[in-house]
Write an enzyme that holds these catalytic residues in place. Sequence first.
Site, PDB file in Angstrom:
ATOM      1  N   ALA A  66       0.853  -1.266  -0.033  1.00 19.31           N
ATOM      2  CA  ALA A  66       0.326  -0.026   0.077  1.00 19.31           C
ATOM      3  C   ALA A  66       0.957   1.136  -0.125  1.00 19.31           C
ATOM      4  CB  ALA A  66      -0.874   0.054   1.148  1.00 19.31           C
ATOM      5  N   GLY A 112       0.485  -4.923   1.033  1.00 17.79           N
ATOM      6  CA  GLY A 112      -0.839  -4.918   0.084  1.00 17.79           C
ATOM      7  C   GLY A 112      -0.571  -5.632  -1.358  1.00 17.79           C
ATOM      8  N   GLU A 115      -0.848  -9.192  -0.620  1.00 15.09           N
ATOM      9  CA  GLU A 115      -2.339  -9.483  -0.072  1.00 15.09           C
ATOM     10  C   GLU A 115      -3.155  -9.430  -1.497  1.00 15.09           C
ATOM     11  OE1 GLU A 115      -2.185  -6.303   2.825  1.00 15.09           O
ATOM     12  OE2 GLU A 115      -3.143  -7.571   4.344  1.00 15.09           O
ATOM     13  N   GLU A 135       4.507  -5.373   7.349  1.00 13.34           N
ATOM     14  CA  GLU A 135       3.871  -4.208   8.232  1.00 13.34           C
ATOM     15  C   GLU A 135       4.186  -3.783   9.576  1.00 13.34           C
ATOM     16  OE1 GLU A 135       2.433  -6.392   5.991  1.00 13.34           O
ATOM     17  OE2 GLU A 135       0.893  -5.367   4.920  1.00 13.34           O
TER      18      GLU A 135
HETATM   19  N1  COA Z   1       4.550   2.923  -0.708  1.00 15.93           N
HETATM   20  C1  COA Z   1       5.029   4.166  -1.185  1.00 15.93           C
HETATM   21  N2  COA Z   1       6.210   4.362  -1.960  1.00 15.93           N
HETATM   22  C2  COA Z   1       6.756   3.239  -2.192  1.00 15.93           C
HETATM   23  C3  COA Z   1       6.475   2.096  -1.481  1.00 15.93           C
HETATM   24  C4  COA Z   1       5.301   1.855  -0.812  1.00 15.93           C
HETATM   25  N3  COA Z   1       4.817   0.796  -0.285  1.00 15.93           N
HETATM   26  N4  COA Z   1       7.411   1.310  -2.156  1.00 15.93           N
HETATM   27  C5  COA Z   1       8.178   1.711  -2.721  1.00 15.93           C
HETATM   28  N5  COA Z   1       8.100   3.015  -2.516  1.00 15.93           N
HETATM   29  C6  COA Z   1       8.585   4.095  -3.598  1.00 15.93           C
HETATM   30  C7  COA Z   1      10.091   4.599  -2.799  1.00 15.93           C
HETATM   31  O1  COA Z   1       9.497   5.772  -1.800  1.00 15.93           O
HETATM   32  C8  COA Z   1      10.747   5.150  -3.991  1.00 15.93           C
HETATM   33  O2  COA Z   1       9.958   6.323  -4.484  1.00 15.93           O
HETATM   34  P1  COA Z   1      11.176   7.724  -4.433  1.00 15.93           P
HETATM   35  O3  COA Z   1      12.121   7.336  -5.680  1.00 15.93           O
HETATM   36  O4  COA Z   1       9.867   8.800  -5.083  1.00 15.93           O
HETATM   37  O5  COA Z   1      11.850   8.016  -3.307  1.00 15.93           O
HETATM   38  C9  COA Z   1      10.356   4.323  -5.034  1.00 15.93           C
HETATM   39  O6  COA Z   1       9.225   3.501  -4.785  1.00 15.93           O
HETATM   40  C10 COA Z   1      11.329   3.219  -5.204  1.00 15.93           C
HETATM   41  O7  COA Z   1      11.700   2.459  -4.048  1.00 15.93           O
HETATM   42  P2  COA Z   1      13.100   2.592  -3.368  1.00 15.93           P
HETATM   43  O8  COA Z   1      12.873   2.195  -1.725  1.00 15.93           O
HETATM   44  O9  COA Z   1      14.100   3.477  -3.676  1.00 15.93           O
HETATM   45  O10 COA Z   1      13.809   1.020  -3.936  1.00 15.93           O
HETATM   46  P3  COA Z   1      14.586   0.026  -3.527  1.00 15.93           P
HETATM   47  O11 COA Z   1      14.925  -0.890  -4.516  1.00 15.93           O
HETATM   48  O12 COA Z   1      15.790   0.677  -2.623  1.00 15.93           O
HETATM   49  O13 COA Z   1      13.780  -0.906  -2.337  1.00 15.93           O
HETATM   50  C11 COA Z   1      11.863  -1.940  -1.407  1.00 15.93           C
HETATM   51  C12 COA Z   1      12.797  -1.725  -2.766  1.00 15.93           C
HETATM   52  C13 COA Z   1      10.834  -2.844  -1.903  1.00 15.93           C
HETATM   53  C14 COA Z   1      12.747  -2.980  -0.195  1.00 15.93           C
HETATM   54  C15 COA Z   1      11.549  -0.874  -0.799  1.00 15.93           C
HETATM   55  O14 COA Z   1      10.938   0.183  -1.551  1.00 15.93           O
HETATM   56  C16 COA Z   1      10.458  -1.053   0.426  1.00 15.93           C
HETATM   57  O15 COA Z   1      10.658  -1.417   1.431  1.00 15.93           O
HETATM   58  N6  COA Z   1       9.096  -0.378   0.176  1.00 15.93           N
HETATM   59  C17 COA Z   1       8.182  -0.541   1.340  1.00 15.93           C
HETATM   60  C18 COA Z   1       7.626  -1.775   1.043  1.00 15.93           C
HETATM   61  C19 COA Z   1       6.602  -1.994   2.288  1.00 15.93           C
HETATM   62  O16 COA Z   1       6.838  -1.643   3.652  1.00 15.93           O
HETATM   63  N7  COA Z   1       5.409  -2.377   2.011  1.00 15.93           N
HETATM   64  C20 COA Z   1       4.415  -2.441   2.821  1.00 15.93           C
HETATM   65  C21 COA Z   1       3.524  -1.191   2.913  1.00 15.93           C
HETATM   66  S1  COA Z   1       2.177  -1.525   4.266  1.00 15.93           S
END
Ligand code: COA
Length: 260
Positions: A66, A112, A115, A135
């Site tokens: 999400a 999400g 999910e 989460e």
């Molecule tokens: N919500 C909002 N933005 C998200 C996102 C999320 N769940 N997951 C990734 N993004 C965005 C990042 O903020 C970034 O945006 P920006 O370039 O404007 O800063 C872009 O997507 C790329 O992500 P980034 O974190 O730079 O890539 P990465 O390769 O370093 O890491 C992940 C990849 C998936 C490990 C990392 O993005 C992450 O941990 N995301 C969140 C996952 C999460 O907790 N999901 C559950 C949400 S309830």
Amino acid sequence: MNYDTILSTTNNGITTITVNRPNKLNALNKATIGELHGAFKAAGKDKDTKVIIITGSGEKAFVAGADISEFADFDVKNAEKLAAEGQKMLFDYIENLSTPVIAAVNGFALGGGLELAMACHFRVASTNAKMGLPEVSLGVIPGYGGTQRLPQLVGKGRAMEMVMTAGMIDADKALEYGLVNHVTPQEELIALAEKIAGKIMRNSSVAIKGAIKAINANYKDGIDGYNTEIKQFGKCFGTEDFKEGTTAFLEKRKAEFPGK
Ligand code: COA
């Protein structure tokens, strides 16, 4: 139909829906959830669509969760509303569609995103896929059905560990857990999903609809799945597909199901 955050195309009986926010790793914001609802609803009603495939845009992510930026300052009431509306509008909606839905998990499927994949009828994944429910690392729990569907698919102990550690599993582990049915190199993922869709499309769509209902009944509170199966089994005998299927078998030819 034109969408801002997703793509939807229909070819040869398959509607492919692609979450299309690659710069945000296809994170689900409110607009995306609304558009996905619209696209699934349209595909579910479309006579030409026999199977739906959902995937993510780009090579990195299916859906990375999400959109955290959207709910970071929610209060208790808003958060409950977000989960309730999302579950109803998208996750439960997909699970209960009578058109088969395959998730083609092409990268990160987190929160999400996992999910969403779990709400689909089954999943295939690319070798680079990574899945998890992170989460609790954000101080929250899964809110789009993850605490219910993950244990259904992988068992309670594995679900507890995945949720509590907030860790990710790779595609091979997901295959071992039964979370995905097949793993393939990324460039072959959609072709694999389409090949499985092709096998599904040869069969009776009305019988498949009954089977989805009966299988889902096992996971619904207060509903007797065996009884649902009896009712759906009986219903098949009143369909043209059943007549065609049995007649074709007896005449030693391939069935041409009218889908009625
Ligand atoms: N919500 C909002 N933005 C998200 C996102 C999320 N769940 N997951 C990734 N993004 C965005 C990042 O903020 C970034 O945006 P920006 O370039 O404007 O800063 C872009 O997507 C790329 O992500 P980034 O974190 O730079 O890539 P990465 O390769 O370093 O890491 C992940 C990849 C998936 C490990 C990392 O993005 C992450 O941990 N995301 C969140 C996952 C999460 O907790 N999901 C559950 C949400 S309830």
